[in-house]
Design an enzyme around this catalytic site. Sequence first.
Site, short mmCIF file in Angstrom:
data_model
loop_
_atom_site.label_atom_id
_atom_site.label_comp_id
_atom_site.label_asym_id
_atom_site.label_seq_id
_atom_site.Cartn_x
_atom_site.Cartn_y
_atom_site.Cartn_z
N GLU A 180 1.02 -1.33 0.03
CA GLU A 180 -0.06 -0.13 0.01
C GLU A 180 0.91 1.23 -0.03
OE1 GLU A 180 -1.15 3.22 1.57
OE2 GLU A 180 -1.95 2.30 3.43
N CYS A 223 -1.62 8.55 3.37
CA CYS A 223 -1.26 8.17 2.05
C CYS A 223 -2.56 8.29 1.28
CB CYS A 223 -0.97 6.70 2.21
SG CYS A 223 -2.36 5.77 3.07
#
Length: 683
Positions: A258, A297
């Site tokens: 990720e 993120c």
Amino acid sequence: MQNVSTLQSLIAGRWLGSEALTPLHSAVNNKLIYHTHAEKIDFDEAVTYARKTGVPALMKLDFQKRAGVLKALALYLMERKEELYKISQLTGATRPDSWVDIEGGIGTLFAYASMGSRELPSSNVLHEGPAMALGKKGGFAGTHILVPRGGLAVHINAFNFPIWGMLEKFAPSFLAAMPCIGKPASATSYLTEAVVRMMHESGLLPEGSFQLVIGSTGDLLDRLSGADAVTFTGSADTAAKLRVNKNLIANSVPFTAEADSLNCAILAPDVTPDDPEFDLFVKEVAREMTGKAGQKCTAIRRIIVPKQHVDAVAERLRDRLAKVVVGDPSVEGVRMGALASMDQHRDVSERVEMLARGNEIVFGARDGFKPVGDGVANGAFFSPTLLLCRDAMNNDAVHDVEAFGPVSTMMTYEGIDEALALAARGKGSLVSTLVTREPAIAAYAVPIAAASHGRVHILDREAAVESTGHGSPLPQLKHGGPGRAGGGEELGGIRAVRHFLQRAAVQGSPTMLAAVTGEYVRGAAVRESELHPFRKYFEDLQMGDSLLTHRRTVSEADIVNFGGISGDFFYMHFDEIAAKDSQFGKRIAHGYFVLSAAAGLFVSPAPGPVLANYGLDNLRFITPVGIGDTIRARLTCKRKVDRNRTDERGVGQGVVAWDVQVTNQNEELVASYDILTLVMKRS
């Protein structure tokens, strides 16, 4: 001289580390607060401990019991959360930032405990049915099962969410019976160490189920096998390096990344500055720029707006950003804290310089940036920075360079197709937001955006009332994205647990498949006895216990009476002429009458262990039932789930799923479904 603690790793059940190595500094004032430890970790010992001790300890529990451990652990940590909030301030996080990390992480434990107790069996075999016939006579069938892999999970996490980042990976892998080795980013590893100490001290986790690595992973990845798994959160560059580890490739070790991504928010062309959605868009962008000082993120890095509204968006964003108080999170009124470290500050500064080339800085440090609090001049504070690119179709930097801080770039478009093309230039993102008033625009745009984004958040005035926001991954939904976002999936409810299990196809007779899956498969042997299955306590019931009922002939009076009670006078039940012209050629009984009549056939009416029916699954009406047809039902115990809980009286109970088949006088299946009941325990 200040006494600075040395962080410790938790390896093979003991804490390791006393000799100081790498200094770690407060993000607020740059004071030295901790060191990582210098002692080298024996990763052979760590891996062996996970396999030889952790796996057997977890396998002694089933899915349901592991879900119970997660709930107990979440309650334990929630009682001690204030200790974590104090430490979290050192990372530069405000109270709301820390809430996302601390209580968001604990909330993820609660969520997986709840989902596990509802959706997983009280065994270590998850049947991924239904079973399917593979022969004409019913003696050979096939299905799929998911089982624990027998290996360990290595979770490598980023610096921005030291608690949530660890727990959101730990929860599904723990449910899947995989012992974990967690490796936090060094910059904020002191907060991870604090929560791991609590987890260890709780005594709730089975021995060997969790280990903590402070510092380097050394040769850990070189010691993994195909039964293991690796998850990574961090930069795309680091993910690319880890992904090509020779041992991971040679042994086909599952690797999930990720990575940071250039997420976007699109203001649709139907929204004007006078609409509530316009202000919702500006508010969402500003929140994503300043929340966690932009160190998410999922933060909005690209702001895609109609050309005619760019000045209005810029003006309102400037107004909002100018009101954001930056400084020491312990100071009242501060809404944005610091970056995690001075190294991070230098990295963001360099990337802003790259983004500014050929573009305009609409808001930045020159606009009155002055952090508040003692010693903040030495801290890693960075001004919210808004840039404007007027020709984004011909500017690669705004789609390639990510400043991992409170930085975002506006870019203009003409027409929704150009907006979607700009969104796709990010080469794969975790999340995008579309702000629109028009369902037709959402229907057109979302399928296109979904091809390059892991999650699409649609925002309008109706959703805004309860929306958790662009940047908030939820345990129930997938977290991850294609392309540069890593190509992996985290969270997503029980899907995330399945990622850590091994899927296998199983073939055999229905009786054998039932024995393997712990779930009745049609065609398998059943057990009939004089004692009605509804008269048996939870402990006494066995998969395959069955009852074949007496028969009932359906009359016209049944149809008329059911129509009068239900109010359902559909022509197929009452209009002889119209029914003859239908595909059935006759009047037929209500499907729900058949359902009710079947219940009348198999229910044992006296008080007993069966406490309540709380639902039906997989209901299908297969063959119509006409006047004069005779039906009966077979009731079979299909599946038992011990949820290890009691009611308000202290009486234990479990869930039993019953397979119901209703047939007619020709042995044709007319209705098929599962009925779910709560059943009392004897003890």
